[in-house]
Enzyme design. Sequence first.
Site, PDB file in Angstrom:
ATOM      1  N   LYS A 188      45.080  79.121  58.352  1.00 30.12           N
ATOM      2  CA  LYS A 188      44.742  77.711  58.604  1.00 30.12           C
ATOM      3  C   LYS A 188      44.292  77.486  60.057  1.00 30.12           C
ATOM      4  O   LYS A 188      44.540  78.335  60.932  1.00 30.12           O
ATOM      5  CB  LYS A 188      45.941  76.842  58.225  1.00 30.12           C
ATOM      6  CG  LYS A 188      46.255  76.907  56.730  1.00 30.12           C
ATOM      7  CD  LYS A 188      47.345  75.934  56.318  1.00 30.12           C
ATOM      8  CE  LYS A 188      47.591  76.026  54.818  1.00 30.12           C
ATOM      9  NZ  LYS A 188      48.591  75.037  54.356  1.00 30.12           N
TER      10      LYS A 188
ATOM     11  N   THR B 274      56.951  76.387  51.872  1.00 33.29           N
ATOM     12  CA  THR B 274      55.929  75.498  52.454  1.00 33.29           C
ATOM     13  C   THR B 274      56.356  74.993  53.835  1.00 33.29           C
ATOM     14  O   THR B 274      55.551  74.896  54.756  1.00 33.29           O
ATOM     15  CB  THR B 274      55.710  74.286  51.513  1.00 33.29           C
ATOM     16  OG1 THR B 274      55.441  74.775  50.201  1.00 33.29           O
ATOM     17  CG2 THR B 274      54.557  73.421  51.996  1.00 33.29           C
TER      18      THR B 274
ATOM     19  N   ARG C 180      55.331  82.164  57.387  1.00 37.42           N
ATOM     20  CA  ARG C 180      55.487  80.769  57.827  1.00 37.42           C
ATOM     21  C   ARG C 180      56.666  80.593  58.776  1.00 37.42           C
ATOM     22  O   ARG C 180      56.609  79.754  59.682  1.00 37.42           O
ATOM     23  CB  ARG C 180      55.604  79.860  56.605  1.00 37.42           C
ATOM     24  CG  ARG C 180      54.252  79.665  55.941  1.00 37.42           C
ATOM     25  CD  ARG C 180      54.360  78.980  54.616  1.00 37.42           C
ATOM     26  NE  ARG C 180      53.044  78.561  54.127  1.00 37.42           N
ATOM     27  CZ  ARG C 180      52.836  78.098  52.908  1.00 37.42           C
ATOM     28  NH1 ARG C 180      53.838  77.996  52.046  1.00 37.42           N
ATOM     29  NH2 ARG C 180      51.620  77.726  52.534  1.00 37.42           N
TER      30      ARG C 180
ATOM     31  N   ARG D  22      53.082  85.392  47.898  1.00 38.61           N
ATOM     32  CA  ARG D  22      53.820  84.126  47.978  1.00 38.61           C
ATOM     33  C   ARG D  22      55.176  84.356  48.634  1.00 38.61           C
ATOM     34  O   ARG D  22      55.639  83.557  49.442  1.00 38.61           O
ATOM     35  CB  ARG D  22      54.026  83.530  46.574  1.00 38.61           C
ATOM     36  CG  ARG D  22      52.764  83.043  45.923  1.00 38.61           C
ATOM     37  CD  ARG D  22      52.246  81.741  46.467  1.00 38.61           C
ATOM     38  NE  ARG D  22      53.091  80.603  46.155  1.00 38.61           N
ATOM     39  CZ  ARG D  22      52.812  79.357  46.494  1.00 38.61           C
ATOM     40  NH1 ARG D  22      51.696  79.083  47.177  1.00 38.61           N
ATOM     41  NH2 ARG D  22      53.609  78.368  46.178  1.00 38.61           N
TER      42      ARG D  22
ATOM     43  N   HIS E 212      47.676  79.752  53.684  1.00 42.60           N
ATOM     44  CA  HIS E 212      47.696  79.368  52.275  1.00 42.60           C
ATOM     45  C   HIS E 212      47.673  80.655  51.464  1.00 42.60           C
ATOM     46  O   HIS E 212      46.989  81.608  51.842  1.00 42.60           O
ATOM     47  CB  HIS E 212      46.456  78.533  51.942  1.00 42.60           C
ATOM     48  CG  HIS E 212      46.176  78.414  50.476  1.00 42.60           C
ATOM     49  ND1 HIS E 212      46.810  77.489  49.684  1.00 42.60           N
ATOM     50  CD2 HIS E 212      45.357  79.133  49.654  1.00 42.60           C
ATOM     51  CE1 HIS E 212      46.382  77.631  48.429  1.00 42.60           C
ATOM     52  NE2 HIS E 212      45.504  78.615  48.392  1.00 42.60           N
TER      53      HIS E 212
ATOM     54  N   PHE F  43      50.682  63.355  51.398  1.00 42.67           N
ATOM     55  CA  PHE F  43      50.205  64.176  52.510  1.00 42.67           C
ATOM     56  C   PHE F  43      48.725  64.569  52.371  1.00 42.67           C
ATOM     57  O   PHE F  43      48.180  65.247  53.228  1.00 42.67           O
ATOM     58  CB  PHE F  43      51.060  65.451  52.658  1.00 42.67           C
ATOM     59  CG  PHE F  43      51.115  66.318  51.416  1.00 42.67           C
ATOM     60  CD1 PHE F  43      50.084  67.199  51.126  1.00 42.67           C
ATOM     61  CD2 PHE F  43      52.196  66.256  50.556  1.00 42.67           C
ATOM     62  CE1 PHE F  43      50.112  67.999  49.995  1.00 42.67           C
ATOM     63  CE2 PHE F  43      52.239  67.055  49.410  1.00 42.67           C
ATOM     64  CZ  PHE F  43      51.197  67.925  49.136  1.00 42.67           C
TER      65      PHE F  43
HETATM   66  P1  ADP Z   1      52.117  75.777  49.288  1.00 39.92           P
HETATM   67  O1  ADP Z   1      51.024  75.895  50.324  1.00 39.92           O
HETATM   68  O2  ADP Z   1      53.433  76.326  49.796  1.00 39.92           O
HETATM   69  O3  ADP Z   1      51.734  76.306  47.939  1.00 39.92           O
HETATM   70  P2  ADP Z   1      51.704  73.095  48.233  1.00 39.92           P
HETATM   71  O4  ADP Z   1      50.702  73.687  47.286  1.00 39.92           O
HETATM   72  O5  ADP Z   1      52.788  72.228  47.677  1.00 39.92           O
HETATM   73  O6  ADP Z   1      52.424  74.215  49.100  1.00 39.92           O
HETATM   74  O7  ADP Z   1      50.935  72.227  49.337  1.00 39.92           O
HETATM   75  C1  ADP Z   1      49.675  72.606  49.846  1.00 39.92           C
HETATM   76  C2  ADP Z   1      49.657  72.351  51.325  1.00 39.92           C
HETATM   77  O8  ADP Z   1      49.809  70.962  51.569  1.00 39.92           O
HETATM   78  C3  ADP Z   1      50.822  72.997  52.114  1.00 39.92           C
HETATM   79  O9  ADP Z   1      50.603  74.363  52.416  1.00 39.92           O
HETATM   80  C4  ADP Z   1      50.859  72.123  53.337  1.00 39.92           C
HETATM   81  O10 ADP Z   1      49.849  72.473  54.277  1.00 39.92           O
HETATM   82  C5  ADP Z   1      50.558  70.742  52.753  1.00 39.92           C
HETATM   83  N1  ADP Z   1      51.826  70.058  52.424  1.00 39.92           N
HETATM   84  C6  ADP Z   1      52.606  70.249  51.341  1.00 39.92           C
HETATM   85  N2  ADP Z   1      53.696  69.467  51.366  1.00 39.92           N
HETATM   86  C7  ADP Z   1      53.607  68.748  52.522  1.00 39.92           C
HETATM   87  C8  ADP Z   1      54.422  67.767  53.158  1.00 39.92           C
HETATM   88  N3  ADP Z   1      55.552  67.348  52.598  1.00 39.92           N
HETATM   89  N4  ADP Z   1      54.017  67.254  54.343  1.00 39.92           N
HETATM   90  C9  ADP Z   1      52.849  67.670  54.923  1.00 39.92           C
HETATM   91  N5  ADP Z   1      52.032  68.600  54.379  1.00 39.92           N
HETATM   92  C10 ADP Z   1      52.392  69.137  53.195  1.00 39.92           C
END
Ligand code: ADP
Length: 153
Positions: free
Chosen positions: A9, A91, A102, A85, A115, A57
């Site tokens: 990112k 996250t 992370r 993962r 991601h 978000f």
């Molecule tokens: P992951 O990336 O762990 O698979 P998600 O698919 O739920 O998580 O979310 C995608 C992206 O959105 C996250 O990697 C993060 O950058 C952002 N995100 C998710 N949840 C939040 C949150 N509660 N507040 C701010 N950003 C968030």
Amino acid sequence: MEQTFALIKPRAFHENLTGPILNLFNTAGFKIGAIKSWWLSDREARQLYGIHQGKPFYEDLLTYMISGPIVVMVLEKDHAVADLRKLVGNTDPQKAEAGTVRKLFGLNARQNAVHASDSPENAEKESALFFAQMEKYEPRGISFGKVHRKEES
Ligand code: ADP
């Protein structure tokens, strides 16, 4: 051999964390099948994260993801999707296990360094957004110093 898709990112790229993150991926046994840097447009960010549309978000996530260049890649390994993962971690970096990407390099739930695709189907879709089929190859059968041809698949 399974393929997955990963993305470094904007903040992590800007802070020169690409090398250390790639090193973690390599150490965990992932091979890089394709890689490049990219600067997402608003439309491309919406394509990538469309599944989160409507979440609180979402708009801040889009603003962040278009704020600077990223690095996108296809990674290969047995069980690549699940293993990546696990290596990437929760996250929210504060909830991520020690040793995960992370935990080591994330700042907060949004700026969480990387991601990683959450299923083989999404890995295929996401890598197809960034890479043409001809940009991807399995790093097999290469003998350096000799003339060789890429295997046809
Ligand atoms: P992951 O990336 O762990 O698979 P998600 O698919 O739920 O998580 O979310 C995608 C992206 O959105 C996250 O990697 C993060 O950058 C952002 N995100 C998710 N949840 C939040 C949150 N509660 N507040 C701010 N950003 C968030």
